[in-house]
Design a protein around this motif. Structure first.
Motif, PDB file in Angstrom:
ATOM      1  N   LEU A  15       0.861  -1.152   0.006  1.00  0.00           N
ATOM      2  CA  LEU A  15       0.008   0.159  -0.049  1.00  0.00           C
ATOM      3  C   LEU A  15       0.830   1.304   0.089  1.00  0.00           C
ATOM      4  N   GLY A  16       1.906   1.114   0.924  1.00  0.00           N
ATOM      5  CA  GLY A  16       2.799   2.252   1.062  1.00  0.00           C
ATOM      6  C   GLY A  16       3.546   2.585  -0.456  1.00  0.00           C
ATOM      7  N   ALA A  17       3.748   1.736  -1.071  1.00  0.00           N
ATOM      8  CA  ALA A  17       4.600   1.660  -2.394  1.00  0.00           C
ATOM      9  C   ALA A  17       3.819   2.283  -3.407  1.00  0.00           C
ATOM     10  N   GLY A  55       4.556  -3.516  16.809  1.00  0.00           N
ATOM     11  CA  GLY A  55       4.823  -4.510  15.968  1.00  0.00           C
ATOM     12  C   GLY A  55       3.801  -5.387  15.617  1.00  0.00           C
ATOM     13  N   ALA A  56       2.551  -5.092  15.596  1.00  0.00           N
ATOM     14  CA  ALA A  56       1.064  -5.888  15.185  1.00  0.00           C
ATOM     15  C   ALA A  56       1.386  -5.757  13.681  1.00  0.00           C
ATOM     16  N   GLU A  57       0.899  -7.027  13.182  1.00  0.00           N
ATOM     17  CA  GLU A  57       0.551  -7.124  11.663  1.00  0.00           C
ATOM     18  C   GLU A  57      -0.857  -6.663  11.288  1.00  0.00           C
ATOM     19  N   VAL A  58      -0.770  -5.621  10.596  1.00  0.00           N
ATOM     20  CA  VAL A  58      -2.156  -5.058  10.565  1.00  0.00           C
ATOM     21  C   VAL A  58      -2.661  -5.484   8.779  1.00  0.00           C
ATOM     22  N   PRO A  59      -3.578  -6.129   8.419  1.00  0.00           N
ATOM     23  CA  PRO A  59      -3.900  -6.238   7.058  1.00  0.00           C
ATOM     24  C   PRO A  59      -4.744  -5.095   6.512  1.00  0.00           C
ATOM     25  N   LEU A  60      -5.582  -4.385   7.438  1.00  0.00           N
ATOM     26  CA  LEU A  60      -6.388  -3.423   6.820  1.00  0.00           C
ATOM     27  C   LEU A  60      -6.654  -2.332   7.932  1.00  0.00           C
ATOM     28  N   ALA A  61      -6.536  -1.230   7.550  1.00  0.00           N
ATOM     29  CA  ALA A  61      -6.917   0.002   8.594  1.00  0.00           C
ATOM     30  C   ALA A  61      -7.707   1.077   7.522  1.00  0.00           C
ATOM     31  N   GLU A  82       4.592   7.432   9.148  1.00  0.00           N
ATOM     32  CA  GLU A  82       4.886   6.940   7.879  1.00  0.00           C
ATOM     33  C   GLU A  82       3.920   5.575   7.738  1.00  0.00           C
ATOM     34  N   THR A  83       4.076   4.693   8.817  1.00  0.00           N
ATOM     35  CA  THR A  83       3.624   3.501   8.656  1.00  0.00           C
ATOM     36  C   THR A  83       2.004   3.496   8.523  1.00  0.00           C
ATOM     37  N   LEU A  84       1.084   4.641   9.365  1.00  0.00           N
ATOM     38  CA  LEU A  84      -0.051   4.737   9.231  1.00  0.00           C
ATOM     39  C   LEU A  84      -0.537   5.265   7.797  1.00  0.00           C
ATOM     40  N   ASP A  85       0.461   6.126   7.243  1.00  0.00           N
ATOM     41  CA  ASP A  85      -0.004   6.739   5.927  1.00  0.00           C
ATOM     42  C   ASP A  85      -0.037   5.751   5.168  1.00  0.00           C
ATOM     43  N   ALA A  86       0.834   4.577   5.138  1.00  0.00           N
ATOM     44  CA  ALA A  86       0.768   3.458   4.135  1.00  0.00           C
ATOM     45  C   ALA A  86      -0.527   2.536   4.455  1.00  0.00           C
ATOM     46  N   LEU A  87      -0.861   2.666   5.595  1.00  0.00           N
ATOM     47  CA  LEU A  87      -2.059   1.800   5.989  1.00  0.00           C
ATOM     48  C   LEU A  87      -3.350   2.052   5.691  1.00  0.00           C
ATOM     49  N   LEU A  88      -3.598   3.255   5.953  1.00  0.00           N
ATOM     50  CA  LEU A  88      -4.930   3.911   5.944  1.00  0.00           C
ATOM     51  C   LEU A  88      -5.638   3.942   4.767  1.00  0.00           C
ATOM     52  N   THR A  89      -6.882   3.569   4.779  1.00  0.00           N
ATOM     53  CA  THR A  89      -7.606   3.548   3.500  1.00  0.00           C
ATOM     54  C   THR A  89      -8.879   4.400   3.734  1.00  0.00           C
ATOM     55  N   GLN A  90      -8.996   5.379   3.129  1.00  0.00           N
ATOM     56  CA  GLN A  90     -10.362   6.129   3.554  1.00  0.00           C
ATOM     57  C   GLN A  90     -11.481   5.547   2.848  1.00  0.00           C
ATOM     58  N   VAL A  91     -12.517   5.396   3.542  1.00  0.00           N
ATOM     59  CA  VAL A  91     -13.826   4.770   3.373  1.00  0.00           C
ATOM     60  C   VAL A  91     -14.981   5.923   3.614  1.00  0.00           C
ATOM     61  N   THR A  92     -16.212   5.857   3.076  1.00  0.00           N
ATOM     62  CA  THR A  92     -17.287   6.542   3.395  1.00  0.00           C
ATOM     63  C   THR A  92     -17.706   6.281   4.869  1.00  0.00           C
ATOM     64  N   GLU A  93     -18.416   7.260   5.531  1.00  0.00           N
ATOM     65  CA  GLU A  93     -18.772   6.927   6.954  1.00  0.00           C
ATOM     66  C   GLU A  93     -19.879   5.663   6.947  1.00  0.00           C
ATOM     67  N   VAL A 108     -11.655   5.717  13.190  1.00  0.00           N
ATOM     68  CA  VAL A 108     -10.382   4.863  12.727  1.00  0.00           C
ATOM     69  C   VAL A 108     -10.847   3.337  13.182  1.00  0.00           C
ATOM     70  N   ALA A 109     -10.633   2.507  12.308  1.00  0.00           N
ATOM     71  CA  ALA A 109     -10.527   1.116  12.677  1.00  0.00           C
ATOM     72  C   ALA A 109      -9.568   0.190  12.091  1.00  0.00           C
ATOM     73  N   ALA A 110      -9.254  -0.930  12.473  1.00  0.00           N
ATOM     74  CA  ALA A 110      -8.240  -1.895  11.710  1.00  0.00           C
ATOM     75  C   ALA A 110      -8.452  -3.352  12.331  1.00  0.00           C
TER      76      ALA A 110
END
Length: 275
Positions: A15-17, A55-61, A82-93, A108-110
């Motif tokens: 996602l980050g790349a 160090g948690a492995e987070v498939p989706l945030a 930086e890690t959160l920037d790569a993880l977070l996907t914006q969704v509708t409310e 926010v949820a993950a």
């Protein structure tokens, strides 16, 4: 979580790349539904922040407002921004509220992969220990259990063990622990499965804690909020210890009792908290 590259959903690195455009292309509902049954729900920014930090492995945030979430990271958690920037996907409310049972004010949820039970058990059993294990004997209140885990992580305790029916990884407990389950070893065990070490059990009839030095390898055991120590745990105890309390006051809140005991341990020669 072991999957082939063709099956695995986009992880944090990809996602980050790929950048924001790829994040928007991810099907968050599909990924969420795929992993929600086997993953730990992280409610809110702070739970995600702590899980990532430890160090948690987070498939989706997901978040309703990426800009607001990253502004929080800039203010409160620049180390994981930086890690959160790569993880977070914006969704509708509406999508966000469909994914979580109780929306968090930070929107926010993950989902995170639960740590290996085998690894946690090895951590709990390893001796000598540099910090105690907290034992909650048949706790009943999910929020109190979460608060205890948060305290234990803050003091650098080796772990938190519950006995009885309460699942220490219940979503309400994880919410109360603010994601700090990933900073210490958290498991449910029977009394006869407790890790090695002397058991110091909190009981009003015990010896005043102020006259004791709690060893680093202690198991600090606390009874349930309503009925105190179980017969099995009392029989397993090596020492009964009492917290100072004014006469006619019935009891302390469970998390308060744990905080007092851990503070006493740390103030009387406990191992220094690591950065």
């Amino acid at each position: 979580m072991t999957e082939s590259a063709s099956q695995a959903p986009p992880g944090p690195a990809s996602l980050g790349a790929a950048g924001p455009a790829h994040r928007q292309a991810v099907d968050p509902v599909g990924v969420w539904r795929r992993f929600v049954g086997s993953s730990v729900l992280l409610d809110g920014f702070h739970a995600l922040k702590h899980a990532v930090r430890f160090g948690a492995e987070v498939p989706l945030a997901v978040t309703v407002d990426r800009a607001a979430a990253l502004a929080l990271a800039d203010e409160l958690a620049p180390d994981v921004r930086e890690t959160l920037d790569a993880l977070l996907t914006q969704v509708t409310e509406s999508t966000y509220t469909s994914l979580v049972p109780r929306p968090h004010p930070t929107a926010v949820a993950a989902l995170a992969v639960r740590p290996s039970r085998e690894v946690n058990l090895r951590t709990l059993a390893r001796t000598p220990r540099s910090a105690p294990v907290v034992v909650l004997d048949q706790p009943r209140n999910l929020g109190n259990a979460g608060a205890v885990i948060r305290l234990a992580a803050g003091f650098g305790a080796t772990g938190v063990v519950t006995t009885g029916t309460l699942d220490p990884w219940h979503p309400t407990v994880v919410r109360g622990g603010a994601g700090l389950h990933f900073a210490t070893a958290v498991e449910r065990l029977a009394v006869d499965e407790l890790p090695p070490g002397p058991v110091f059990a909190l009981d009003p009839e015990g010896e005043d804690i102020r006259g004791l030095k709690l060893p680093d390898d202690a198991l600090l055991a606390f009874g349930s909020e309503r009925s105190g120590l179980s017969a099995d745990l009392r029989a397993r105890a090596d020492h009964l210890v009492a917290l100072p309390m004014r006469p006619q006051v019935s009891s302390y809140n469970l998390a308060t009792s744990v905080a007092m005991a851990l503070y006493h341990w740390s103030a009387t020669g406990g191992a220094p908290i690591k950065d």
